[in-house]
Design a protein around this motif. Structure first.
Motif, PDB file in Angstrom:
ATOM      1  N   PRO A 158      19.354  98.382  89.153  1.00 52.62           N
ATOM      2  CA  PRO A 158      18.774  97.038  89.149  1.00 52.62           C
ATOM      3  C   PRO A 158      17.642  96.870  88.137  1.00 52.62           C
ATOM      4  N   TRP A 171      30.259 104.123  86.487  1.00 53.83           N
ATOM      5  CA  TRP A 171      28.863 103.708  86.557  1.00 53.83           C
ATOM      6  C   TRP A 171      28.579 102.942  87.841  1.00 53.83           C
ATOM      7  N   GLY A 223      23.670  97.473  78.929  1.00 52.07           N
ATOM      8  CA  GLY A 223      24.728  98.086  79.720  1.00 52.07           C
ATOM      9  C   GLY A 223      26.104  97.702  79.230  1.00 52.07           C
ATOM     10  N   ARG A 224      26.263  96.437  78.840  1.00 50.99           N
ATOM     11  CA  ARG A 224      27.561  95.998  78.316  1.00 50.99           C
ATOM     12  C   ARG A 224      27.879  96.683  76.992  1.00 50.99           C
ATOM     13  N   ARG A 227      29.204 100.139  77.888  1.00 49.42           N
ATOM     14  CA  ARG A 227      30.550 100.094  78.448  1.00 49.42           C
ATOM     15  C   ARG A 227      31.587  99.786  77.379  1.00 49.42           C
ATOM     16  N   GLU A 228      31.281  98.826  76.521  1.00 53.02           N
ATOM     17  CA  GLU A 228      32.238  98.440  75.487  1.00 53.02           C
ATOM     18  C   GLU A 228      32.442  99.553  74.458  1.00 53.02           C
ATOM     19  N   GLY A 278      22.247  99.161  83.771  1.00 53.65           N
ATOM     20  CA  GLY A 278      21.976  97.803  84.189  1.00 53.65           C
ATOM     21  C   GLY A 278      23.135  96.862  83.898  1.00 53.65           C
ATOM     22  N   ASP A 279      23.145  95.753  84.612  1.00 53.51           N
ATOM     23  CA  ASP A 279      24.068  94.672  84.302  1.00 53.51           C
ATOM     24  C   ASP A 279      23.356  93.753  83.313  1.00 53.51           C
ATOM     25  N   ASP A 280      23.234  94.244  82.087  1.00 50.72           N
ATOM     26  CA  ASP A 280      22.447  93.580  81.055  1.00 50.72           C
ATOM     27  C   ASP A 280      23.139  93.795  79.709  1.00 50.72           C
ATOM     28  N   LEU A 286      25.222 100.369  89.517  1.00 51.26           N
ATOM     29  CA  LEU A 286      24.188  99.462  89.030  1.00 51.26           C
ATOM     30  C   LEU A 286      22.788 100.052  89.176  1.00 51.26           C
ATOM     31  N   GLY A 332      17.573  97.930  85.179  1.00 51.91           N
ATOM     32  CA  GLY A 332      18.092  97.784  83.822  1.00 51.91           C
ATOM     33  C   GLY A 332      18.433  99.109  83.160  1.00 51.91           C
ATOM     34  N   THR A 333      18.986  98.998  81.978  1.00 49.84           N
ATOM     35  CA  THR A 333      19.502 100.144  81.218  1.00 49.84           C
ATOM     36  C   THR A 333      18.386 100.813  80.414  1.00 49.84           C
TER      37      THR A 333
END
Length: 304
Positions: free
Chosen positions: A91, A87, A71-72, A75-76, A66-68, A89, A93-94
């Motif tokens: 929608p 990755w 998810g961040r 990625r980090e 997700g872009d949430d 998206l 969520g993660t």
């Protein structure tokens, strides 16, 4: 020899929220005061990818997230550790898990899969990488099953999966069980049917090797040479948190096989990696590195 990746991991990232509780099972109460709860990268694909990377293998991990905030976090963390991550998206969520961990390190996982009907992993995330990979590990996420037809046509690329606590009957797991060369699973839900289920996997699909883990009892290995038991590796310290031990075991076995070691020696390396994970807090915070793995393999306790 393929010149791309050693391992491509498909699916299986997420975020774990760990709560250390006074006992398991946890008796009902309105409120428990617990130590600080921490959000960490978790789930099986993350563990295999981070474990293989720590052992010096070239890794790419691909997933839907997700872009949430979760998810961040994923990625980090992967960027910080230097793990290549592709990755797309999701929608909805993660994926997330809440992990209850008792004083003895045992855990209860409450898993939120965030599955969406009909979702698929874009082929551009995995197909070219898999074609140049020596090995692909397919996590038990629903959309991952749809990559198997693509993987079946790849020459020189072996495929593994982990069925976790499969009961030997649930249809959800069968695509994974019968479409992989190397199958890992846990004995947790099998009881006296362990050997029959292992042989069913070997006889019913593509697998040439089945490895069934049994926690502190070690694991059972089945291939063309028959069924044998491999004892657990000695713990290098007190058990803190058993989360991630199975994924660490998989990464150790893959490391052994991809560096040319025989299967049984690779399984011993997997046991060392899994034992290490039990002594580290969190799910995938401190995967064993190559130097430590090989040193522990040579310690007297490892010798017959």
């Amino acid at each position: 020899m393929k010149s791309g990746y050693d391992v491509v991991v498909i699916g299986g990232t997420g975020v774990d929220t760990t709560a250390y509780v006074p006992e398991l099972p946890l008796p009902y109460a309105d409120t428990y005061a617990v130590p600080p709860m921490i959000d960490r990268i978790g789930n099986t694909g993350s563990g295999v990818a981070l474990g293989c990377h720590a052992l010096g293998l070239r890794v790419r991990l691909v997933d839907l997230i997700g872009d949430d905030p979760q998810g961040r976090l994923i990625r980090e963390h992967l960027e910080t550790e230097g793990v290549e991550f592709g990755w797309a998206l999701a929608p909805q969520g993660t994926r997330r898990s809440v992990l209850l961990v008792g004083p003895d390190g045992r855990r209860l996982s409450l898993f939120d899969p965030r599955a969406a009907a009909g979702e698929r992993l874009p082929r551009e995330l995995y197909l070219a990488a898999a074609a140049e990979a020596r090995h692909v590990h397919v996590s038990l996420t629903d959309f991952s099953r749809h990559v198997y037809p693509d993987l079946a046509g790849l020459e020189g690329t072996s495929v593994s999966t982990d069925l976790h606590d499969w009961d030997g009957e649930n249809d959800y797991h069968k695509d994974f069980a019968y479409s992989s060369d190397l199958v890992f699973l846990s004995s947790a839900a099998l009881g006296s049917r362990r050997e029959a289920v292992m042989r069913g996997i070997l006889d019913g699909g593509r697998a040439t090797t089945v490895i069934c883990t049994a926690g502190a009892e070690g694991c059972h290995v089945l291939d063309a040479d028959g069924l044998r038991h491999v004892p657990a590796a000695p713990l290098p310290g007190p058990v803190v948190d058993s989360n991630g031990a199975g994924d660490a075991f998989v990464s150790g076995v893959l490391y052994g096989l991809l560096t040319g070691r025989p299967l049984d020696e690779s399984v011993l390396l997997g046991g060392i990696a899994g034992a290490h994970a039990c002594t580290a807090p969190g799910t995938h915070e401190d995967p064993i590195d190559e130097a430590t793995l090989l040193r522990r393999d040579q310690e007297p306790a490892r010798l017959p």
